[in-house]
Design a protein around this motif. Structure first.
Motif, mmCIF file in Angstrom:
data_model
loop_
_atom_site.group_PDB
_atom_site.id
_atom_site.type_symbol
_atom_site.label_atom_id
_atom_site.label_comp_id
_atom_site.label_asym_id
_atom_site.label_seq_id
_atom_site.Cartn_x
_atom_site.Cartn_y
_atom_site.Cartn_z
ATOM 1 N N ASP A 141 0.833 -1.205 0.000
ATOM 2 C CA ASP A 141 0.000 0.000 0.000
ATOM 3 C C ASP A 141 0.866 1.253 0.000
ATOM 4 N N CYS A 142 1.884 1.306 0.850
ATOM 5 C CA CYS A 142 2.759 2.482 0.910
ATOM 6 C C CYS A 142 4.090 2.067 1.529
ATOM 7 N N ARG A 143 5.110 2.042 0.699
ATOM 8 C CA ARG A 143 6.419 1.621 1.196
ATOM 9 C C ARG A 143 6.974 2.612 2.218
ATOM 10 N N ARG A 144 6.668 3.880 2.004
ATOM 11 C CA ARG A 144 7.170 4.890 2.949
ATOM 12 C C ARG A 144 6.586 4.636 4.337
ATOM 13 N N ARG A 145 5.314 4.313 4.388
ATOM 14 C CA ARG A 145 4.682 4.050 5.687
ATOM 15 C C ARG A 145 5.295 2.799 6.325
ATOM 16 N N TRP A 146 5.560 1.783 5.501
ATOM 17 C CA TRP A 146 6.192 0.560 6.002
ATOM 18 C C TRP A 146 7.557 0.897 6.596
ATOM 19 N N ALA A 386 9.229 4.456 -1.574
ATOM 20 C CA ALA A 386 8.379 5.447 -2.239
ATOM 21 C C ALA A 386 7.090 5.685 -1.445
ATOM 22 N N ALA A 387 6.660 6.933 -1.437
ATOM 23 C CA ALA A 387 5.372 7.260 -0.813
ATOM 24 C C ALA A 387 4.244 6.821 -1.744
ATOM 25 N N SER A 388 3.110 6.504 -1.154
ATOM 26 C CA SER A 388 1.951 6.101 -1.946
ATOM 27 C C SER A 388 1.515 7.247 -2.874
ATOM 28 N N GLU A 389 0.929 6.884 -3.979
ATOM 29 C CA GLU A 389 0.381 7.926 -4.860
ATOM 30 C C GLU A 389 -1.119 8.093 -4.645
ATOM 31 N N SER A 393 -4.649 6.146 0.876
ATOM 32 C CA SER A 393 -3.717 5.399 1.742
ATOM 33 C C SER A 393 -3.383 6.189 2.996
ATOM 34 N N CYS A 394 -3.469 7.523 2.891
ATOM 35 C CA CYS A 394 -3.003 8.385 3.979
ATOM 36 C C CYS A 394 -4.094 8.661 5.018
ATOM 37 N N ALA A 395 -5.312 8.192 4.750
ATOM 38 C CA ALA A 395 -6.446 8.588 5.591
ATOM 39 C C ALA A 395 -6.198 8.282 7.069
ATOM 40 N N TYR A 396 -5.636 7.113 7.377
ATOM 41 C CA TYR A 396 -5.431 6.746 8.778
ATOM 42 C C TYR A 396 -3.948 6.619 9.110
ATOM 43 N N CYS A 397 -3.102 7.252 8.306
ATOM 44 C CA CYS A 397 -1.652 7.126 8.535
ATOM 45 C C CYS A 397 -1.237 8.082 9.641
ATOM 46 N N ILE A 398 -0.484 7.555 10.622
ATOM 47 C CA ILE A 398 -0.062 8.418 11.739
ATOM 48 C C ILE A 398 1.236 9.152 11.424
ATOM 49 N N TYR A 399 1.789 8.925 10.219
ATOM 50 C CA TYR A 399 3.072 9.545 9.878
ATOM 51 C C TYR A 399 2.905 10.736 8.935
ATOM 52 N N THR A 400 1.697 11.217 8.768
ATOM 53 C CA THR A 400 1.467 12.280 7.777
ATOM 54 C C THR A 400 2.332 13.511 8.046
ATOM 55 N N LEU A 401 2.568 13.826 9.331
ATOM 56 C CA LEU A 401 3.355 15.019 9.632
ATOM 57 C C LEU A 401 4.797 14.877 9.172
ATOM 58 N N SER A 402 5.302 13.641 9.170
ATOM 59 C CA SER A 402 6.704 13.425 8.800
ATOM 60 C C SER A 402 6.871 13.179 7.313
ATOM 61 N N CYS A 403 5.779 13.003 6.606
ATOM 62 C CA CYS A 403 5.859 12.519 5.231
ATOM 63 C C CYS A 403 5.747 13.687 4.246
ATOM 64 N N THR A 404 6.890 14.107 3.760
ATOM 65 C CA THR A 404 6.887 15.277 2.868
ATOM 66 C C THR A 404 6.408 14.918 1.460
ATOM 67 N N ASP A 405 6.406 13.636 1.131
ATOM 68 C CA ASP A 405 6.039 13.244 -0.238
ATOM 69 C C ASP A 405 4.596 12.781 -0.366
ATOM 70 N N ARG A 406 3.815 12.921 0.684
ATOM 71 C CA ARG A 406 2.471 12.332 0.604
ATOM 72 C C ARG A 406 1.642 13.005 -0.484
ATOM 73 N N PRO A 407 0.812 12.225 -1.151
ATOM 74 C CA PRO A 407 -0.014 12.805 -2.215
ATOM 75 C C PRO A 407 -1.079 13.718 -1.621
HETATM 76 S S1 SF4 Z 1 1.213 9.990 4.697
HETATM 77 FE FE1 SF4 Z 1 3.063 9.280 3.593
HETATM 78 S S2 SF4 Z 1 3.668 7.442 4.703
HETATM 79 FE FE2 SF4 Z 1 1.552 7.823 5.251
HETATM 80 S S3 SF4 Z 1 0.350 6.620 3.808
HETATM 81 FE FE3 SF4 Z 1 0.528 8.714 2.950
HETATM 82 S S4 SF4 Z 1 2.309 8.584 1.590
HETATM 83 FE FE4 SF4 Z 1 2.398 6.817 2.939
#
Ligand code: SF4
Length: 416
Positions: A141-146, A386-389, A393-407
């Protein structure tokens, strides 16, 4: 008295070998200065050696700290070897000499000081842990989140109300089916009464994981009403396809394609019809709305959970004929599991709403893809996660603040 987080970390280290927890436990060792503990952690990471085997890395300890570290290290090893957090907790609770005053100026001369040039980028070594289906799902789903979750492990995930609801409901059902392995219509009233009592007890036990008392009561009521639906479904199912529950929260750890996988199966039913196994996974969140939708997710390699459970049981010598996701989220509608019957390679797919089929070929392809992902993670070091496109995928991601590449989500794009 130790802080509860220290106890949780000691359990995480002794039960699961959680390295981030062990690092926090070193920082909690009051006989070491925070500078020495941080330096030891950095050296262990740089040398890619276990924190508990740091002698070779020669951290810059001063007098007294070396003995304190050795005592801490022996306790950490004992806890891991026995799976018992006790030795570490005893070591940390014992009176310890105060850490010597340290400043960066007191570090050995061979350690460089001042501004350092940035390190050259290099591929990342991935942790050598067994794979779970949820880890594989996250990787695709999202390698960056992994990467954030399984390599950096930087954020302690707090329980959400949905997660607490799921944990408490699972616990109640685990106890319930231990008492009622063979549900029947004759037991309906007794089962309903008992499940209700177990739900109340499970949510009361889980009280501290909810943010407020009101939240506990609301979620408990939702679970009690859903349990009524569950008993209705259970009796109907037992009438149509009698079965016996033969596994509850079954831990499975098969080796597939040379990789170790691990997981827990909520329930295994043995069908009277032919002695085959039905794998049941309780779902307290959102799931696919039809058997076809779930099967397509398996075909697109987006969900490995039921394929993984299937192979774990087949490798254990069982014949698995059915895979089911059992929704326990909504008390307002009857329970209708997403259920896939496993069919041969040449069979035409059949679908009828929540019921359908899945070919053994689809399950074999999913198994092969699991192994490929395992090869990728364990093989050459990965130099980019890579961040998800997909903004979903980001709806429930707790790393959104750290993720500069999020779509960007559609509304954000529109507002620009
Ligand atoms: S916020 Fe970043 S790490 Fe989280 S799901 Fe989205 S692209 Fe992946």
């Amino acid at each position: 008295m130790l802080r509860p987080t220290i106890e949780q970390d000691a359990i995480a280290w002794s039960h699961r070998g959680d390295r981030a927890a062990l690092e926090r436990l070193l920082l909690a060792c009051t006989a070491l200065s925070s500078i020495s503990a941080s330096a030891a952690i950095a050296l262990a990471r740089a040398n890619e050696c276990p924190l508990a085997a740091l002698e070779e890395a020669a951290p810059p300890f001063v007098d007294g700290e070396r003995d304190a570290f050795a005592a801490w290290r022996d306790a950490a090893r004992a806890s891991q070897a026995t799976g018992d957090p006790g030795p570490l907790l005893i070591a940390l609770e014992a009176p310890q000499p105060a850490a010597p005053e340290r400043s960066f100026a007191s570090l050995p001369a061979e350690l460089p000081s001042g501004a350092l040039p940035p390190e050259p980028a290099r591929p990342v070594a991935t942790p050598n842990r067994p794979f779970s289906a949820s880890a594989l799902n996250m990787f695709v789903d999202c390698r960056r989140r992994w990467f954030f979750r399984y390599v950096c492990d930087p954020v302690e995930e707090t329980d959400s109300p949905a997660a607490s609801y799921g944990t408490a409901f699972h616990a109640a059902l685990e106890n319930f089916h231990a008492e009622f392995p063979r549900p029947t219509e004759e037991l309906r009233a007794e089962m309903a009464q008992r499940l209700d009592a177990l739900i109340v007890a499970a949510f009361d036990r889980a009280r501290s994981t909810f943010a407020t008392a009101v939240e506990v009561e609301l979620q408990k009521e939702r679970a009690r009403r859903t349990a009524v639906r569950y008993i209705e479904w259970l009796c109907e199912r037992a009438r149509q396809l009698p079965f016996e529950v033969v596994g509850i929260e079954r831990r499975v750890a098969p080796t597939i394609g040379g990789h170790q996988f691990v997981g827990f199966i909520d329930r295994l039913d043995r069908l009277d019809l032919d002695g085959s196994i039905a794998v049941v996974d309780y779902k307290t969140g959102s799931i696919a709305e039809s058997a076809k939708e779930y099967r397509e997710r398996v075909r697109r390699f987006e969900d490995f959970q039921l394929p993984f459970y299937y192979w774990s049981q087949e490798l254990a010598g069982e014949r698995v004929s059915r895979l089911a996701l059992l929704p326990l989220k909504d008390h307002t509608v009857p329970i209708a599991p997403i259920e896939l019957e496993v069919v041969g390679a040449g069979a035409t797919p059949r679908d009828n709403g929540t019921r359908g089929t899945i070919s053994i070929l689809d399950l074999e392809r999913a198994r092969d893809r699991m192994v490929e992902i395992g090869d990728e993670i364990r093989g050459e070091r990965i130099d980019r996660f890579a961040a998800s496109e997909d903004p979903e995928s980001c709806a429930y991601c707790i790393y959104t603040l750290s993720c500069t590449d999020r779509p960007q989500a559609e509304p954000e794009r529109f507002s620009r």
